[in-house]
Design a protein around this motif. Structure first.
Motif, short mmCIF file in Angstrom:
data_model
loop_
_atom_site.label_atom_id
_atom_site.label_comp_id
_atom_site.label_asym_id
_atom_site.label_seq_id
_atom_site.Cartn_x
_atom_site.Cartn_y
_atom_site.Cartn_z
N HIS A 1 0.83 -1.45 0.16
CA HIS A 1 -0.49 0.33 -0.03
C HIS A 1 0.84 1.12 0.14
N LYS B 1 -1.53 5.62 -3.04
CA LYS B 1 -2.62 4.55 -3.37
C LYS B 1 -3.06 3.64 -2.33
N CYS C 1 -6.65 -3.71 -5.24
CA CYS C 1 -7.05 -4.40 -5.63
C CYS C 1 -6.50 -5.73 -5.20
N SER D 1 -3.57 -3.58 -9.00
CA SER D 1 -3.88 -2.21 -9.25
C SER D 1 -4.08 -1.50 -7.39
N SER D 2 -3.11 0.26 -7.61
CA SER D 2 -3.70 0.69 -6.66
C SER D 2 -4.17 2.51 -6.31
N TYR D 3 -5.57 2.57 -6.05
CA TYR D 3 -5.89 3.69 -5.81
C TYR D 3 -5.94 4.96 -4.76
N LYS D 4 -6.24 6.11 -5.09
CA LYS D 4 -5.88 6.39 -4.48
C LYS D 4 -7.19 6.90 -3.40
N LEU E 1 -12.43 4.60 -6.79
CA LEU E 1 -12.08 4.45 -7.58
C LEU E 1 -12.10 3.06 -7.81
N LEU E 2 -11.34 2.72 -6.40
CA LEU E 2 -11.27 1.26 -6.51
C LEU E 2 -12.75 0.65 -6.53
N LYS F 1 -15.55 1.47 -8.75
CA LYS F 1 -15.45 1.80 -10.13
C LYS F 1 -14.66 0.88 -10.35
N HIS F 2 -14.10 0.90 -10.64
CA HIS F 2 -12.63 -0.81 -11.25
C HIS F 2 -13.45 -1.69 -10.92
#
Ligand SMILES: [Zn+2]
Ligand SMILES: [Zn+2]
Length: 61
Positions: free
Chosen positions: A32, A36, A40, A45-48, A52-53, A55-56
């Motif tokens: 981590h 971000k 996932c 994949s990493s998200y801020k 957003l995660l 949505k992914h």
């Protein structure tokens, strides 16, 4: 009373990851990034933001 040791589960505060040893958790926490923190666990994949995660996740379903 509660006894700690064998079978203890440590949980990542950022995601749903759990493991049995603190060294495993520490190496997981390095995944981590500060920028971000929402990772996932399926593809890495990493998200801020959590949104957003989310949505992914919808995209890969
Ligand atoms: Zn985690
Ligand atoms: Zn993913």
């Amino acid at each position: 009373h509660m006894k700690y040791g064998v079978g203890e589960k440590l949980k990542c505060p950022t995601c749903e990851y759990t493991c049995a040893s603190r060294s495993m958790l520490n190496s997981h926490l390095k995944k981590h990034s500060v920028d971000k923190p929402f990772l996932c666990e399926t593809c890495g994949s990493s998200y801020k933001f959590a949104s957003l995660l989310k949505k992914h996740f919808k995209k890969i379903r």
